[in-house]
Each structure stands twice: as structure tokens, then as C-alpha cells.
Design a protein around this motif. Structure first.
Motif, PDB file in Angstrom:
ATOM      1  N   ASP A  42       0.863  -1.181   0.000  1.00  0.00           N
ATOM      2  CA  ASP A  42       0.000   0.000   0.000  1.00  0.00           C
ATOM      3  C   ASP A  42       0.903   1.236   0.000  1.00  0.00           C
ATOM      4  N   VAL A  43       0.716   2.101  -0.989  1.00  0.00           N
ATOM      5  CA  VAL A  43       1.510   3.322  -1.109  1.00  0.00           C
ATOM      6  C   VAL A  43       0.584   4.520  -0.909  1.00  0.00           C
ATOM      7  N   LEU A  44       0.930   5.363   0.043  1.00  0.00           N
ATOM      8  CA  LEU A  44       0.109   6.531   0.371  1.00  0.00           C
ATOM      9  C   LEU A  44       0.913   7.805   0.113  1.00  0.00           C
ATOM     10  N   LEU A  45       0.440   8.619  -0.812  1.00  0.00           N
ATOM     11  CA  LEU A  45       1.105   9.875  -1.160  1.00  0.00           C
ATOM     12  C   LEU A  45       0.470  11.034  -0.391  1.00  0.00           C
ATOM     13  N   GLY A  46       1.272  12.019  -0.041  1.00  0.00           N
ATOM     14  CA  GLY A  46       0.765  13.171   0.695  1.00  0.00           C
ATOM     15  C   GLY A  46       0.312  14.301  -0.204  1.00  0.00           C
ATOM     16  N   TYR A  47       0.224  14.041  -1.480  1.00  0.00           N
ATOM     17  CA  TYR A  47      -0.185  15.047  -2.462  1.00  0.00           C
ATOM     18  C   TYR A  47      -1.047  14.374  -3.528  1.00  0.00           C
ATOM     19  N   PRO A  48      -1.935  15.114  -4.194  1.00  0.00           N
ATOM     20  CA  PRO A  48      -2.786  14.504  -5.224  1.00  0.00           C
ATOM     21  C   PRO A  48      -1.989  14.217  -6.485  1.00  0.00           C
ATOM     22  N   ALA A  49      -2.135  13.010  -7.025  1.00  0.00           N
ATOM     23  CA  ALA A  49      -1.366  12.636  -8.212  1.00  0.00           C
ATOM     24  C   ALA A  49      -2.060  11.501  -8.944  1.00  0.00           C
ATOM     25  N   ALA A  50      -3.354  11.656  -9.196  1.00  0.00           N
ATOM     26  CA  ALA A  50      -4.128  10.585  -9.824  1.00  0.00           C
ATOM     27  C   ALA A  50      -3.542  10.161 -11.165  1.00  0.00           C
ATOM     28  N   SER A  51      -2.983  11.112 -11.905  1.00  0.00           N
ATOM     29  CA  SER A  51      -2.417  10.787 -13.219  1.00  0.00           C
ATOM     30  C   SER A  51      -1.148   9.954 -13.107  1.00  0.00           C
ATOM     31  N   GLN A  52      -0.578   9.868 -11.910  1.00  0.00           N
ATOM     32  CA  GLN A  52       0.682   9.158 -11.714  1.00  0.00           C
ATOM     33  C   GLN A  52       0.501   7.785 -11.072  1.00  0.00           C
ATOM     34  N   PHE A  53      -0.715   7.479 -10.647  1.00  0.00           N
ATOM     35  CA  PHE A  53      -0.949   6.247  -9.890  1.00  0.00           C
ATOM     36  C   PHE A  53      -0.531   5.007 -10.669  1.00  0.00           C
ATOM     37  N   ASP A  54      -0.890   4.936 -11.946  1.00  0.00           N
ATOM     38  CA  ASP A  54      -0.584   3.740 -12.736  1.00  0.00           C
ATOM     39  C   ASP A  54       0.925   3.536 -12.867  1.00  0.00           C
ATOM     40  N   ALA A  55       1.657   4.622 -13.095  1.00  0.00           N
ATOM     41  CA  ALA A  55       3.112   4.514 -13.246  1.00  0.00           C
ATOM     42  C   ALA A  55       3.761   4.087 -11.932  1.00  0.00           C
ATOM     43  N   ILE A  56       3.287   4.630 -10.810  1.00  0.00           N
ATOM     44  CA  ILE A  56       3.844   4.258  -9.509  1.00  0.00           C
ATOM     45  C   ILE A  56       3.503   2.800  -9.183  1.00  0.00           C
ATOM     46  N   ARG A  57       2.289   2.412  -9.504  1.00  0.00           N
ATOM     47  CA  ARG A  57       1.884   1.021  -9.272  1.00  0.00           C
ATOM     48  C   ARG A  57       2.769   0.070 -10.082  1.00  0.00           C
ATOM     49  N   ALA A  58       2.995   0.398 -11.344  1.00  0.00           N
ATOM     50  CA  ALA A  58       3.840  -0.448 -12.199  1.00  0.00           C
ATOM     51  C   ALA A  58       5.270  -0.492 -11.675  1.00  0.00           C
ATOM     52  N   GLN A  59       5.751   0.630 -11.140  1.00  0.00           N
ATOM     53  CA  GLN A  59       7.101   0.709 -10.586  1.00  0.00           C
ATOM     54  C   GLN A  59       7.263  -0.278  -9.425  1.00  0.00           C
ATOM     55  N   PHE A  60       6.287  -0.321  -8.534  1.00  0.00           N
ATOM     56  CA  PHE A  60       6.346  -1.232  -7.396  1.00  0.00           C
ATOM     57  C   PHE A  60       6.143  -2.683  -7.816  1.00  0.00           C
ATOM     58  N   GLU A  61       5.199  -2.908  -8.717  1.00  0.00           N
ATOM     59  CA  GLU A  61       4.929  -4.283  -9.152  1.00  0.00           C
ATOM     60  C   GLU A  61       6.146  -4.897  -9.828  1.00  0.00           C
ATOM     61  N   ALA A  62       6.853  -4.110 -10.625  1.00  0.00           N
ATOM     62  CA  ALA A  62       8.053  -4.621 -11.295  1.00  0.00           C
ATOM     63  C   ALA A  62       9.136  -4.967 -10.278  1.00  0.00           C
ATOM     64  N   ALA A  63       9.314  -4.112  -9.259  1.00  0.00           N
ATOM     65  CA  ALA A  63      10.342  -4.365  -8.250  1.00  0.00           C
ATOM     66  C   ALA A  63       9.999  -5.583  -7.396  1.00  0.00           C
ATOM     67  N   LEU A  64       8.756  -5.695  -6.994  1.00  0.00           N
ATOM     68  CA  LEU A  64       8.362  -6.788  -6.111  1.00  0.00           C
ATOM     69  C   LEU A  64       8.294  -8.127  -6.845  1.00  0.00           C
ATOM     70  N   SER A  65       7.895  -8.096  -8.107  1.00  0.00           N
ATOM     71  CA  SER A  65       7.789  -9.344  -8.871  1.00  0.00           C
ATOM     72  C   SER A  65       9.151  -9.975  -9.142  1.00  0.00           C
ATOM     73  N   GLY A  66      10.205  -9.171  -9.049  1.00  0.00           N
ATOM     74  CA  GLY A  66      11.545  -9.700  -9.275  1.00  0.00           C
ATOM     75  C   GLY A  66      12.176 -10.338  -8.056  1.00  0.00           C
ATOM     76  N   VAL A  67      11.458 -10.323  -6.922  1.00  0.00           N
ATOM     77  CA  VAL A  67      11.997 -10.911  -5.697  1.00  0.00           C
ATOM     78  C   VAL A  67      11.831 -12.430  -5.735  1.00  0.00           C
TER      79      VAL A  67
END
Length: 361
Positions: A42-67
Motif C-alpha cells: 500500500d503506497v500513500l502519497l501526501g499530495y494529489p497525483a491521480a495521473s501518476q498512480f498507474d506509473a507508480i503502481r507499475a514501478q512497485f509491481e516490477a520491483a516486487l515481482s523480481g523478488v
């Protein structure tokens, strides 16, 4: 390493592209666990960034899937806007978490256009936003927001409801007067009218209230900076020296009254030819950067002198609303995120957490 440690190591170096800091340093990761070989974060941002959610989600999914041992990842990304402190001794407004003043020392630099698009950009990124037109003598936001023919309602004859346009709650003296009527008022009447607009409007649970200030450093600006809980101010200028000279005065005024400067927006930075697309800095270059370096303030962004920006506000549909996926809207959204990040860096306001102390005999 154990599985939890492997997950933590995988995301430790991930950098938030909007803040330039790691998510760990920003305390944005609220949950990180492995269940049956599936990673959850779960990633919680302190600022509004709806347009960035998909990119941030993909960033985490790629890092975690490689574990090692992880066969998939589910990541949730969301924003949470909290109230931040204002000037010392000035209480927060009811139903308003943060107040952002947009100012310029000089007229004609595109401050109102920047204000309206900043408000719309914050809303497009997922925030609840209000827009107050503080220019009593020359209100322009009703026209820019396409609601010049609307009149606010009063449910109790004491308060007024804002006009909602494009999802933004808007209030202006322009809603209450004849468009042809000049405001022949002295300073005290103007400041009283502004305070009534601010305090008697029924703002509905705002994350940000953007205040479009008139140019200069007179009564209205001073009243706002001393009596209104400003979380921060944005200075709008153009690159040429004469505009920067006045913008510096506006910046220094806010500094003197303890209002933090969130950054500088350089408007009309370059001219884009509508025929051939040639880009030319007709008002000079580097003015915003130099001003930022002189005062230790960041340059939030540069906006071009583009015909579509003017035609959009004249038509009552600003760029962010007219072409939400266009290049101009993207510039405004990037500026809005930087403004919101600057707000998020401010100290949190805890006044609502403290109980009222009543002394009884």
C-alpha cells in the motif's frame, strides 16, 4: 534474508519521480507483506497525483515481482491530503485544509489564468479544490470558469454557497454584482468584502483553496497575508526584468509576514508560433531561474505564450478542462503536483486534535 527483508530491500531504492526522494524516506509505504507467495503493498502519497498512480503502481509491481519466491504483486496507490500549519496565531478556515495564494507584483503576467488552471489541475489529480477570486476591482474567474451568468444561493441569508464548475468550488464578487458596474470602493470596504467572501462561503471539505490575488502589495494582499491562514504562496512572473522586479516585491512581502513561498511559475516563457511551431523566448530567458536562485525558491515550471491558453479561458473552459490530456494541461498538472508537494512538506496542523479548555468557577 527473510521474505519481508527481501521485499523491503526490493523497494528501498525506488524513487518517487515527483518528489525526487525514495518512498521509504517519504514514509509513503504503509503496508508491505508476502501472503502465499503474493506480495502486497500500500503506497500513500501526501499530495494529489491521480495521473501518476498507474506509473507508480507499475514501478512497485516490477520491483516486487523480481523478488525470489514472489509469484505476483498487488499494489494500491492513493493520496491523502492533510491540513498544514499557516502563519503563527492565525486559525485555519472551517472545512478548508490548506490555502494557497497565487500572487504577482505586476498585472498582465497571466496570474488569473495560472490560478484557474492550477485549481483545475489539483482537482484533476484527485483533490477537492476551491477557487476564490480576490480581485474585487476586476473579477475574472466567473468568465474563465464559464459561470458568469450564475448567481450563488444563500440557504440561511447569512452564508452563500459556492458555484461549482468543472468540479471546483468557485466564489467571486463577480457573481454578486452587475458585470458593467465598477467597484468604486476604498481600501477598507474592499478588504471587508474579501473577508466576507472568504468566511461566509460554505466551502465543502476542501483539500486546497486557491486564492487568485490582485496584482500589487496593497491592502488586499496585506489583509490576506495577516488574517487568512495561508499555507503558502505561488509567485507568477514573466521572464523580462520589469516583471521580475515587481514579482520580487510580492515575494518579499510574503516573506515579511511569515508566509512560505511554494515556488515561482514563469509564464509566457516562450512563444510558440501557431503557423510553423517555431519557439522563441520573446520576453527573455532565465528570469524565473535567477529569481529562484536569488531567494532560494524553486521554479515550479515554465508555461508558453500559447494562443490556446488565452482562447480557452476566454471561452470559459480553461486549458486543463478543455484538453485534459494535452501538452498544456500536462504542464499545469506538473506544476500543481509540485505545489502540493511543497504544501505536504509543511508542518502538519494538530489544532483540531486538542480539546477545548473550559474554565468554570
Amino acid at each position: 534474508m527473510s521474505n519481508p527483508e527481501l521485499l523491503q530491500a526490493a523497494v528501498a531504492a525506488l524513487v518517487d519521480p515527483n518528489t525526487g526522494k525514495t518512498y521509504v524516506a517519504g514514509k509513503c509505504i504503509k503496508r508491505l507483506e508476502l501472503i502465499g507467495g503474493h506480495a502486497h503493498a500500500d503506497v500513500l502519497l501526501g499530495y494529489p497525483a491521480a495521473s501518476q498512480f498507474d506509473a507508480i503502481r507499475a514501478q512497485f509491481e516490477a520491483a516486487l515481482s523480481g523478488v525470489e519466491g514472489v509469484n505476483g504483486a498487488t499494489v494500491t496507490v492513493r493520496s491523502q491530503i492533510i491540513a498544514h500549519t499557516a502563519q503563527r496565531g492565525v486559525p485555519l478556515l472551517k472545512n478548508v485544509k490548506n490555502v494557497i495564494a497565487v500572487a504577482s507584483g505586476k498585472g498582465g503576467v497571466g496570474k488569473s489564468t495560472t490560478s484557474v488552471n492550477l485549481a483545475l489541475a489539483l482537482a484533476a489529480e484527485g483533490a477537492r479544490v476551491g477557487l476564490l477570486d480576490a480581485d474585487i476591482y476586476g473579477p475574472s474567474q466567473p468568465l474563465m470558469m464559464g459561470v458568469a451568468d450564475q448567481k450563488p444561493q444563500s440557504p440561511d441569508n447569512k452564508h452563500i454557497e459556492p458555484i461549482v464548475s468543472y468540479g471546483v468550488q468557485t466564489m467571486s464578487i463577480g457573481f454578486l454584482i452587475d458585470p458593467e458596474q465598477p467597484m468604486v470602493w476604498r481600501g477598507p470596504m474592499v478588504t471587508q468584502a474579501l473577508q466576507q467572501l472568504l468566511n461566509d462561503t460554505l466551502w465543502d471539505d476542501l483539500d486546497y483553496l486557491v486564492i487568485d490575488l490582485p496584482p500589487g502589495t496593497g491592502d488586499i494582499q496585506l489583509t490576506l497575508s495577516q488574517k487568512v491562514p495561508l499555507t503558502g504562496a505561488v509567485i507568477v512572473t514573466t521572464p523580462q526584468d520589469i516583471a521580475l522586479l515587481d514579482a520580487r516585491k510580492g515575494l518579499k512581502m510574503f516573506e515579511k509576514v511569515g508566509v512560505p513561498i511554494l515556488g515561482i511559475v514563469e509564464n509566457m516563457s516562450t512563444h510558440v508560433c501557431s503557423n510553423c511551431g517555431h519557439i522563441e523566448p520573446i520576453f527573455g530567458e532565465g528570469g524565473g531561474e535567477r529569481m529562484g536562485e536569488d531567494y532560494g525558491v524553486s521554479l515550479l515550471g515554465k508555461l508558453p505564450l500559447d494562443l490556446s491558453i488565452r482562447t480557452s479561458v476566454d471561452a470559459g473552459k480553461p486549458s486543463v478542462a478543455a484538453d485534459p490530456d494535452g501538452a498544456i494541461a500536462s504542464l499545469y498538472k506538473a506544476i500543481a503536483r509540485k505545489v502540493a508537494i511543497g504544501v505536504a512538506a509543511r508542518a502538519q496542523d494538530f489544532s483540531a486534535k486538542f480539546p477545548k479548555i473550559v474554565i468554570q468557577k
